[in-house]
Design a protein around this motif. Structure first.
Motif: not given
Length: 645
Positions: A132-158
């Motif tokens: 993660l630190i290497k990604k931050i230093r290079s300013r590259e995006p880091f995939v935290l989670l793939e294929g999230i569920s509808r419930d997970q999407q709602e939690r992230i948004l609120v």
């Protein structure tokens, strides 16, 4: 006078210089104007895109992979795909907001896991190895989670403490509608490995084929990515987004596979380790190819990292990645007796062999020893019974080994081995699937080199019933039987029938049947062998399984290969290779090859698997009836007569 001449020369020199510099200025201005016109007008739109990429952040839009359909395809809208796509959402960490602070990164990961009920162990490796630190230093995006569920999407948004540090992007997902039933044909997809990125023209975010058709036709299925321009503020939020180039989906593939036959083939292998192949003998089209154990391409192509890892480990442990149809080889057992008979009738080695004549077939065959003090070798028939006088058709019908011991011994090894090579039992078929291996045809030179002794008559006798050193792949053996149906012609097997455009459904490429080998065979040879193959299904070793009212007339050959396995319920592999309807023209017939590891015997497990394919291919009423006085009234009443080797 001299002063005037000097002034004249100076004036001329000045004038020439003035003309030169004036010309240079005019030429330079003309070049600049031309280049400006070229950049602004001729290449204006292209340079505008380049400028946009430099000024703002560009992001690729992954193209959908092409869909895969079976042989009954009409249009993408009206046909059910075998493999298709769906959209899913990935959670991307906005690395620009975490300011290269390891403590802040860990705090966010803890909150993220707690809010979305994700085990912290999911990111343990990334934190420990400072990914993660290497990604931050290079300013590259880091995939935290793939294929999230509808419930997970709602939690992230609120949740503001989560939402402000991440953004959601749409990513393609692959759906394999037949799952494990078609896995060895379809393959699966995944993120590219380091070697994939280095060896192939592929980006780290793209999906790459990992087996089967997905791998073999990866570049055709992949499509062309688009890209968009995004303008973000200092908080990392998107203020403006513009699609510059839309992605173009990959080409669609139309397979020769028949969905119903494929399902029947996979179900026929339930509870056993083996393979089923169904082919159109007059074209080489693969109608079905199943191998068990299999794997679930939906799990391996899925977004759940832990599920992928667990399933991959299970499949690797049980050998489920192996396509037994093209990646395994075994002794052909009694199915090879057909080749021995063919070699005897076709070979230039004259042995005065008449297939209509008879051999005396007692319970065993004794090979006299030529060495003093060495006992004679005794080779037994599978049932250790005296079968009396048999001709070729009867010997094939009963799978009588003593008949073929005598025939092989009389003929000698060389013609048998030569015809094995002629029919390609040691060569790849060239089918469009990765990882195909070849069978093995021994020779006297090979034996001398490997074991330090010569080829003995006992080796020839063993070879005559498909045992000993020889080994073949199921698809190689299937193509040999194709030659019997086609009077010597062997067509190259293929699975992809057409490549079609996803934009207008036009045909980009169509596969035409091609002859792999064309071996001249005498009509009398073919007729003699076909008579024996017919008797196998009518009254011979497979009649208890195949001579039933719900099936057309099936011709074929069972085989039971001895192994070195000990202490198990069965130590024999099972074969059956046959075709139906026997009395139909070849273009209406289907050739089926089945193989079951440790399957007791050909009629016990391999022929029943083939029966299910013939049932699916020829429902009652779809094949001509003939008067068969010995037809069984019920499958349950049909006895199984099986050779032991």
């Amino acid at each position: 006078m001299s002063g005037s001449a000097t002034e004249f020369r100076l004036e001329n020199s000045f004038r020439r210089r003035l003309y030169f510099f004036t010309g240079m200025i005019v030429f330079t201005l003309t070049a600049y104007i031309f280049q400006l016109f070229n950049l602004q007008v001729v290449q204006g739109s292209e340079n505008s895109l380049k400028a946009e990429r430099f000024v703002r952040r560009s992001e690729s839009i992954p193209a959908d992979r092409g869909q895969i359909f079976d042989r009954n395809f009409i249009t993408p809208e009206t046909s059910q795909p075998l493999v298709s796509n769906s959209a899913s959402l990935d959670v991307i960490l906005n690395t620009s907001l975490l300011k290269n602070d390891p403590k802040k990164v860990k705090e966010f990961i803890y909150k993220f896991c707690e809010s979305l009920s994700i085990p912290l162990a999911y990111y343990e490796k990334d934190l420990q190895e400072n990914r993660l630190i290497k990604k931050i230093r290079s300013r590259e995006p880091f995939v935290l989670l793939e294929g999230i569920s509808r419930d997970q999407q709602e939690r992230i948004l609120v949740l503001d403490n989560i939402n402000r540090y991440v953004y959601l992007v749409s990513s393609p997902a692959r759906i394999y509608h037949m799952g494990p039933a078609l896995a060895h044909v379809s393959g699966y997809v995944g993120k590219p490995s380091t070697s994939d990125i280095q060896e192939k023209e592929i980006k780290s975010y793209q999906l790459v084929g990992k087996g089967g058709i997905e791998s073999q036709f990866d570049t055709i299925l992949r499509g062309q990515d688009g890209f968009r321009i995004q303008k973000r503020n200092t908080e990392g939020n998107i203020e403006e987004e513009r699609v510059i180039e839309h992605s173009i989906p990959g080409n669609n593939l139309i397979l020769t596979i028949d969905r119903d036959l494929q399902i029947a083939a996979y179900r026929a292998l339930k509870g056993v380790r083996g393979t089923v192949i169904a082919i159109k003998p007059t074209t080489g089209e693969i109608l079905a190819m199943a191998s068990n154990p299999s794997y679930d391409p939906n799990l391996l192509s899925g977004k759940n990292k832990q599920e992928r890892a667990n399933h991959f480990a299970r499949v690797q442990n049980n050998g489920g990645f192996l396509n037994l149809a093209i990646q395994s080889k075994f002794p052909p057992a009694s199915t090879f007796k057909v080749l021995v008979a063919l070699a005897a009738m076709e070979s230039e080695h004259k042995i005065n062999y008449d297939p209509k004549g008879t051999f005396s077939c007692p319970a065993s065959f004794t090979l006299k020893s030529t060495f003093k003090g060495v006992p004679d070798q005794v080779f037994y028939n599978w049932d250790k019974k005296n079968h009396g006088e048999l001709n070729l058709a009867q010997a094939i019908e009963k799978s009588n080994s003593v008949y073929f011991y005598q025939l092989g011994y009389k003929l000698g090894a060389e013609p048998i081995l030569a015809y094995s090579r002629l029919f390609g039992l040691d060569k790849k078929t060239g089918i469009e699937l990765p990882g195909e291996i070849t069978g093995f045809i021994p020779s006297s030179e090979w034996k001398k080199r490997t074991y330090g002794n010569k080829w003995f008559d006992g080796d020839t006798v063993n070879l005559s019933i498909g045992q000993g050193f020889i080994s073949v792949t199921p698809i190689e053996m299937a193509l040999f039987f194709m030659a019997i149906i086609n009077n010597g012609k062997i067509y190259k097997p293929y699975i992809v029938s057409e490549i079609r455009s996803p934009l207008d459904n036009s045909i980009i490429q169509k596969t035409q049947p091609s002859i792999l080998r064309d071996i001249p065979l005498k009509k009398s040879t073919i007729e003699a062998i076909k008579e024996g193959l017919y008797l196998v299904g009518y009254s011979g070793t497979a009649s208890g399984v195949l001579n039933i009212p719900s099936l057309p007339e099936v011709a074929g050959k069972t085989g039971t290969a001895q192994t070195r396995r000990r202490g198990a319920s069965s130590s024999n592999h099972a074969w059956f290779i046959g075709y139906a309807p026997f009395n139909a023209p070849p273009e209406k017939q289907i050739l089926v090859a089945t193989f079951v590891e440790y399957g007791v015997g050909g009629a016990a497990s391999a022929a029943p698997a083939a029966r299910e394919i013939f049932k699916a291919a020829f429902p009652p009423g779809s094949f001509p009836k003939t008067d068969r006085s010995k037809v069984r009234t019920m499958e349950e009443e049909a006895p199984v007569e099986e050779e032991a080797f």
